[in-house]
Write a protein that holds these residues in place. Structure first.
Motif, short mmCIF file in Angstrom:
data_model
loop_
_atom_site.label_atom_id
_atom_site.label_comp_id
_atom_site.label_asym_id
_atom_site.label_seq_id
_atom_site.Cartn_x
_atom_site.Cartn_y
_atom_site.Cartn_z
N GLN A 115 -1.20 -17.09 81.93
CA GLN A 115 -2.23 -17.54 80.99
C GLN A 115 -3.61 -17.03 81.40
N ILE A 116 -3.90 -17.09 82.69
CA ILE A 116 -5.18 -16.59 83.19
C ILE A 116 -5.32 -15.10 82.91
N SER A 117 -4.26 -14.36 83.19
CA SER A 117 -4.29 -12.91 82.98
C SER A 117 -4.51 -12.57 81.51
N ASN A 118 -3.80 -13.26 80.62
CA ASN A 118 -3.93 -12.99 79.19
C ASN A 118 -5.33 -13.33 78.67
N ALA A 119 -5.84 -14.48 79.11
CA ALA A 119 -7.17 -14.90 78.64
C ALA A 119 -8.26 -13.95 79.13
N LYS A 120 -8.13 -13.50 80.38
CA LYS A 120 -9.14 -12.59 80.94
C LYS A 120 -9.08 -11.21 80.30
N ALA A 121 -7.90 -10.86 79.78
CA ALA A 121 -7.77 -9.57 79.11
C ALA A 121 -8.34 -9.61 77.70
N LEU A 122 -8.42 -10.81 77.13
CA LEU A 122 -8.84 -10.96 75.73
C LEU A 122 -10.31 -11.33 75.57
N TYR A 123 -10.71 -12.45 76.14
CA TYR A 123 -12.02 -13.04 75.79
C TYR A 123 -13.23 -12.24 76.28
N PRO A 124 -13.29 -11.77 77.52
CA PRO A 124 -14.50 -11.05 77.94
C PRO A 124 -14.73 -9.76 77.14
N LYS A 125 -13.67 -9.17 76.62
CA LYS A 125 -13.79 -7.91 75.90
C LYS A 125 -14.04 -8.11 74.40
N ALA A 126 -13.87 -9.32 73.94
CA ALA A 126 -14.06 -9.59 72.51
C ALA A 126 -15.54 -9.45 72.14
N PRO A 127 -15.87 -8.96 70.94
CA PRO A 127 -17.27 -8.85 70.50
C PRO A 127 -17.92 -10.23 70.44
N PHE A 128 -19.24 -10.25 70.57
CA PHE A 128 -19.98 -11.51 70.55
C PHE A 128 -19.67 -12.30 69.30
N GLU A 129 -19.67 -11.65 68.13
CA GLU A 129 -19.44 -12.36 66.87
C GLU A 129 -18.06 -13.01 66.85
N ALA A 130 -17.07 -12.34 67.41
CA ALA A 130 -15.72 -12.91 67.44
C ALA A 130 -15.70 -14.15 68.34
N ARG A 131 -16.37 -14.06 69.48
CA ARG A 131 -16.41 -15.20 70.39
C ARG A 131 -17.20 -16.37 69.78
N LEU A 132 -18.27 -16.03 69.05
CA LEU A 132 -19.04 -17.08 68.39
C LEU A 132 -18.21 -17.77 67.31
N ASN A 133 -17.44 -16.99 66.55
CA ASN A 133 -16.59 -17.59 65.52
C ASN A 133 -15.57 -18.54 66.13
N ILE A 134 -14.98 -18.14 67.24
CA ILE A 134 -14.01 -19.00 67.92
C ILE A 134 -14.68 -20.28 68.40
N ALA A 135 -15.82 -20.11 69.06
CA ALA A 135 -16.53 -21.27 69.61
C ALA A 135 -17.03 -22.20 68.50
N ALA A 136 -17.47 -21.63 67.39
CA ALA A 136 -17.95 -22.44 66.28
C ALA A 136 -16.81 -23.23 65.64
N PHE A 137 -15.67 -22.59 65.49
CA PHE A 137 -14.51 -23.28 64.91
C PHE A 137 -14.09 -24.44 65.81
N ASP A 138 -13.98 -24.18 67.11
CA ASP A 138 -13.56 -25.22 68.05
C ASP A 138 -14.60 -26.34 68.12
N SER A 139 -15.86 -25.99 68.04
CA SER A 139 -16.92 -27.00 68.08
C SER A 139 -16.89 -27.86 66.82
N GLY A 140 -16.46 -27.28 65.71
CA GLY A 140 -16.30 -28.06 64.48
C GLY A 140 -15.19 -29.09 64.62
N LEU A 141 -14.12 -28.71 65.31
CA LEU A 141 -13.02 -29.65 65.53
C LEU A 141 -13.48 -30.86 66.35
N ILE A 142 -14.21 -30.60 67.42
CA ILE A 142 -14.63 -31.71 68.27
C ILE A 142 -15.73 -32.53 67.60
N SER A 143 -16.53 -31.92 66.77
CA SER A 143 -17.59 -32.65 66.06
C SER A 143 -16.98 -33.68 65.12
N MET A 144 -15.97 -33.26 64.35
CA MET A 144 -15.32 -34.19 63.44
C MET A 144 -14.64 -35.30 64.22
#
Length: 208
Positions: A115-144
């Motif tokens: 899991q660590i290997s997969n996550a490190k291969a994906l998230y640091p290389k993802a564009p800022f906008e993609a990471r923001l979209n992920i974080a915004a979606f997850d933050s919406g879940l916890i807000s509700m």
């Protein structure tokens, strides 16, 4: 749950966006922490939990916030304003999160390392906008989830997206990785919230 609401369905239907709060009612810090802790049971992408919170209670700070938030009165009358902030560099917590899951017995060592290997291969290389979209979606879940938890405990909330997010980041000296998303007013209602209707299912649901 509170004595008034005995089922999740009741809480969902009773939760309304309140705009008039009792300014004399104060919610103790430990109660706010309890609600936030329970809210963190919300799901998130790869369990990276890219949400951060700023609990604003200081009166002078709230007055300044109101100046660049369309002068919304609830910013001063709610017991607290909870700013939900997205961490777009959630990948810095990969090791800590998965090692904690391993230590808690939720996964074996091989799965943890994979899991660590997969996550490190994906998230640091993802564009800022993609990471923001992920974080915004997850933050919406916890807000509700937070707003439902608050209602279950007898409190009221209102989510506010209408504020100058750049000014907020400047006011609170946020690093570039942190993006403010929504302000949640938390307190006791001083007046009933307006009711609202919803579109019928046949306009929003398709079965295929």
């Amino acid at each position: 749950m509170s004595e008034k609401y005995t089922t999740l369905s009741e809480i969902i239907h009773e939760r309304k966006s309140v705009r008039k709060f009792d300014p004399t009612h104060k919610i103790p810090k430990d109660e706010i922490e309890e609600m936030l802790l329970e809210a963190t049971e919300a799901p998130s992408s790869s369990n990276l939990q890219p949400w951060r919170f700023m609990v604003i209670q200081d009166n002078e700070t709230r007055k300044r916030l109101k100046e660049f938030s369309f002068n919304q009165q609830q910013l001063e009358t709610a017991s607290a304003i909870i700013a939900v902030i997205a961490d777009t560099e959630m990948y810095h917590n990969i090791d800590e999160i998965y090692e904690s899951n391993f230590e808690a017995g939720n996964m074996d060592k091989a799965n943890m390392e994979n899991q660590i290997s997969n996550a490190k291969a994906l998230y640091p290389k993802a564009p800022f906008e993609a990471r923001l979209n992920i974080a915004a979606f997850d933050s919406g879940l916890i807000s509700m989830q937070l707003m439902l938890i608050a209602k279950a405990k007898g409190y009221d909330t209102v989510p506010m997206g209408g504020f100058d997010k750049q000014q907020f980041a400047k006011e609170f000296n946020l690093e570039e990785r942190y993006v403010p998303l929504v302000l949640i007013g938390l307190g006791k209602a001083a007046a009933p919230a307006y009711g609202s209707t919803r579109l019928p299912l046949d306009k929003i649901v398709t079965f295929v």
